[in-house]
Design an enzyme around this catalytic site. Structure first.
Site, PDB file in Angstrom:
ATOM      1  N   GLY A 150      16.198  95.137 -50.706  1.00  0.00           N
ATOM      2  CA  GLY A 150      17.643  95.266 -50.729  1.00  0.00           C
ATOM      3  C   GLY A 150      18.399  94.672 -49.547  1.00  0.00           C
ATOM      4  O   GLY A 150      19.614  94.848 -49.445  1.00  0.00           O
ATOM      5  N   CYS A 181      10.575  93.694 -49.796  1.00  0.00           N
ATOM      6  CA  CYS A 181      11.749  92.820 -49.828  1.00  0.00           C
ATOM      7  C   CYS A 181      11.464  91.553 -50.622  1.00  0.00           C
ATOM      8  O   CYS A 181      10.345  91.036 -50.623  1.00  0.00           O
ATOM      9  CB  CYS A 181      12.157  92.429 -48.410  1.00  0.00           C
ATOM     10  SG  CYS A 181      12.809  93.810 -47.452  1.00  0.00           S
ATOM     11  N   GLY A 182      12.498  91.055 -51.267  1.00  0.00           N
ATOM     12  CA  GLY A 182      12.388  89.805 -51.997  1.00  0.00           C
ATOM     13  C   GLY A 182      13.416  88.803 -51.502  1.00  0.00           C
ATOM     14  O   GLY A 182      13.104  87.837 -50.818  1.00  0.00           O
ATOM     15  N   ARG A 183      14.690  89.100 -51.827  1.00  0.00           N
ATOM     16  CA  ARG A 183      15.765  88.160 -51.533  1.00  0.00           C
ATOM     17  C   ARG A 183      15.780  87.680 -50.084  1.00  0.00           C
ATOM     18  O   ARG A 183      15.855  86.479 -49.813  1.00  0.00           O
ATOM     19  CB  ARG A 183      17.113  88.809 -51.858  1.00  0.00           C
ATOM     20  CG  ARG A 183      18.285  87.852 -51.853  1.00  0.00           C
ATOM     21  CD  ARG A 183      19.603  88.599 -52.092  1.00  0.00           C
ATOM     22  NE  ARG A 183      19.632  89.309 -53.345  1.00  0.00           N
ATOM     23  CZ  ARG A 183      20.004  88.787 -54.518  1.00  0.00           C
ATOM     24  NH1 ARG A 183      20.426  87.547 -54.567  1.00  0.00           N
ATOM     25  NH2 ARG A 183      19.988  89.509 -55.616  1.00  0.00           N
ATOM     26  N   CYS A 235      28.602  74.289 -71.927  1.00  0.00           N
ATOM     27  CA  CYS A 235      29.855  74.463 -72.659  1.00  0.00           C
ATOM     28  C   CYS A 235      30.298  75.918 -72.576  1.00  0.00           C
ATOM     29  O   CYS A 235      30.419  76.595 -73.604  1.00  0.00           O
ATOM     30  CB  CYS A 235      29.671  74.051 -74.101  1.00  0.00           C
ATOM     31  SG  CYS A 235      28.834  72.491 -74.264  1.00  0.00           S
ATOM     32  N   TYR A 256      15.911  84.700 -56.750  1.00  0.00           N
ATOM     33  CA  TYR A 256      16.712  84.995 -57.935  1.00  0.00           C
ATOM     34  C   TYR A 256      17.571  83.788 -58.300  1.00  0.00           C
ATOM     35  O   TYR A 256      18.786  83.894 -58.462  1.00  0.00           O
ATOM     36  CB  TYR A 256      17.594  86.229 -57.704  1.00  0.00           C
ATOM     37  CG  TYR A 256      16.815  87.437 -57.231  1.00  0.00           C
ATOM     38  CD1 TYR A 256      16.025  88.159 -58.116  1.00  0.00           C
ATOM     39  CD2 TYR A 256      16.847  87.836 -55.901  1.00  0.00           C
ATOM     40  CE1 TYR A 256      15.294  89.260 -57.673  1.00  0.00           C
ATOM     41  CE2 TYR A 256      16.107  88.935 -55.458  1.00  0.00           C
ATOM     42  CZ  TYR A 256      15.346  89.639 -56.354  1.00  0.00           C
ATOM     43  OH  TYR A 256      14.625  90.717 -55.926  1.00  0.00           O
TER      44      TYR A 256
HETATM   45  C1  LIG Z   1      14.016  93.963 -56.996  1.00  0.00           C
HETATM   46  C2  LIG Z   1      13.364  95.039 -56.272  1.00  0.00           C
HETATM   47  C3  LIG Z   1      12.993  94.857 -54.938  1.00  0.00           C
HETATM   48  C4  LIG Z   1      13.364  93.639 -54.142  1.00  0.00           C
HETATM   49  O1  LIG Z   1      14.726  93.673 -53.881  1.00  0.00           O
HETATM   50  P1  LIG Z   1      15.423  92.595 -52.931  1.00  0.00           P
HETATM   51  O2  LIG Z   1      16.867  92.905 -53.060  1.00  0.00           O
HETATM   52  O3  LIG Z   1      15.060  91.255 -53.483  1.00  0.00           O
HETATM   53  O4  LIG Z   1      14.883  92.799 -51.565  1.00  0.00           O
HETATM   54  C5  LIG Z   1      12.302  95.879 -54.319  1.00  0.00           C
HETATM   55  N1  LIG Z   1      11.986  97.024 -54.980  1.00  0.00           N
HETATM   56  C6  LIG Z   1      12.347  97.224 -56.263  1.00  0.00           C
HETATM   57  C7  LIG Z   1      11.980  98.481 -56.918  1.00  0.00           C
HETATM   58  C8  LIG Z   1      13.048  96.255 -56.938  1.00  0.00           C
HETATM   59  O5  LIG Z   1      13.422  96.474 -58.206  1.00  0.00           O
END
Ligand SMILES: *Cc1c(COP(=O)(O)O)cnc(C)c1O
Length: 408
Positions: A241, A280-282, A357, A386
């Protein structure tokens, strides 16, 4: 954009363009670039700054391109997956990394695959019914398994961001009432071991203090649960997050500052013996990606300028998904082989759109443009999370972008 990376990508684009020109290839430019070197530096720093009892797992769903995962695998502690597809991908390519399995709507097949896997260390349980099904599988297979319960609870500091996932009705996790039912069920099982709880209650957090306050609330709740539930829990997953400031990309979440404050909070709340895990991802992969597209047309309609490019939200859905105007730079391309006049725009406000379109195919809007011509390349930064993987690639069946992974 960092100037070394900028010149690296500019050089690559120019080489590709020159190659096309020398082969009389009329196809328009449309590519993703992933800078694996900066991804490496960034992820190393993220892991290095973590307080001692903390771990960083990468949320595979943010970007699961193999070169990205390979680069990250050298530094992160493990991978968080949320589908059988992601699980199989990680098992196949990273057989020595620990995996955590989360996400709503787990199927029995997915739960069985978790039990079978030697890598899945924890399953994050999202509902009471999921717990029942897992317990049934454990009994049938004569196996036991470690879990976290994912909670969706109200906390004093829960911010109201666009992607708030907690304290309000969502399909994610369970409220306190369900938590109590789960605890009571677990206490009667000997094959389900509850290790702790999982909280991912907000996304797109761009303020360090806000996120620290939220995590401090997680800590308090965890301690309260341990005490009142008389539970021995040693694991707390605080989710991901951490956001990207797409509207002001130079204002970056200060990870180092965040970690040093977090370290103090962990010590103050006497949680140094608890494993605190991030997923973490984003924040990990967004910075390394670039989406570069060629200008096809420039037009004015009803007093607004539109710069129409090869590509669009079917390749790069991030700005639409988050409702922002995405940051970009323009790379001028001098080559113009045509006898007709080259359309251009100087010192004007414009929207950058794609070829779809639908009026929703907007990548940037109300932006000041110094100078842009048909044939120039618009480069969107922060396109590594994403982005391609959340886009509807086959809508209108335009050609797909090339993928370039830059290393060394
Ligand atoms: C998507 C998700 C993440 C990663 O969230 P980011 O905003 O990309 O850091 C971590 N935990 C859960 C449960 C998620 O659904």
């Amino acid at each position: 954009m960092n100037t070394t990376i900028q010149s690296k990508i500019h050089g690559l684009i120019k080489n590709i363009k020159n190659e096309k020109i020398s082969h009389n290839d009329q196809s328009l430019f449309c590519s993703y670039f992933y800078d694996l070197d900066s991804l490496k530096t960034h992820s190393q720093e993220i892991v290095r700054e973590l307080p001692q009892s903390c771990q960083m797992f990468y949320a595979t769903k943010a970007n699961s391109e193999l070169p990205i995962l390979k680069t990250l695998s050298e530094d992160v502690h493990g991978f968080e997956v949320a589908s059988l597809g992601e699980l199989e991908l990680i098992q196949q390519h990273f057989p020595n990394h620990p995996i955590i399995f989360g996400g709503p709507g787990k199927t029995n097949d997915e739960l069985a695959a978790c039990l079978k896997s030697k890598q899945v260390e924890l399953i994050h349980i999202e509902s009471f019914f999921e717990l029942i099904r897992l317990s049934d599988l454990c009994k049938k297979n004569k196996q036991s398994c470690d879990i976290l319960l994912r909670l969706n609870i109200e906390l004093p500091s829960l911010p109201k961001t666009k992607l708030t996932m907690g304290g309000s009705p969502t399909p994610f996790g369970m409220d306190e009432e369900t938590l109590i039912s789960c605890l009571s069920f677990i206490s009667r099982q000997n094959d389900i071991h509850l290790k702790g709880i999982h909280l991912h209650l907000a996304s797109l957090q761009t303020c360090e203090e806000t996120h620290l306050n939220l995590i401090a609330d997680y800590f308090d709740y965890f301690k309260k649960l341990q005490k009142h539930g008389q539970l021995t829990l040693n694991h707390l997953n605080v989710g991901g997050g951490i956001g990207i400031n797409y509207n002001d990309p130079n204002h970056k979440f200060n990870w180092r500052y965040f970690c040093s404050k977090l370290d103090t909070i962990i010590k103050n709340k006497e949680l140094t013996n608890t494993t605190i895990r991030f997923e973490c991802g984003r924040y990990i992969s967004a910075f390394c990606g670039y989406y570069a597209i060629e200008v096809i047309d420039i037009k004015e309609t009803h007093d607004q300028n539109f710069i129409i490019c090869r590509g669009g939200t079917h390749h790069f859905r991030t700005p639409y998904a988050q409702g922002h105007s995405h940051p970009f730079t323009i790379l001028p391309i001098e080559h113009w082989p045509h006898s007709y006049t080259r359309p251009e725009l100087k010192q004007a406000t414009a929207n950058i759109v794609g070829q779809l379109c639908t009026p929703k195919d907007k990548l940037a809007y109300n932006r000041h443009i110094h100078h842009i011509r048909v044939g120039d390349i618009v480069i969107f930064s922060h396109a590594g999370a994403y982005a391609w993987n959340i886009s509807h690639h086959n809508f209108l069946r335009h050609p797909q972008p090339d993928m370039h992974f830059i290393k060394g």
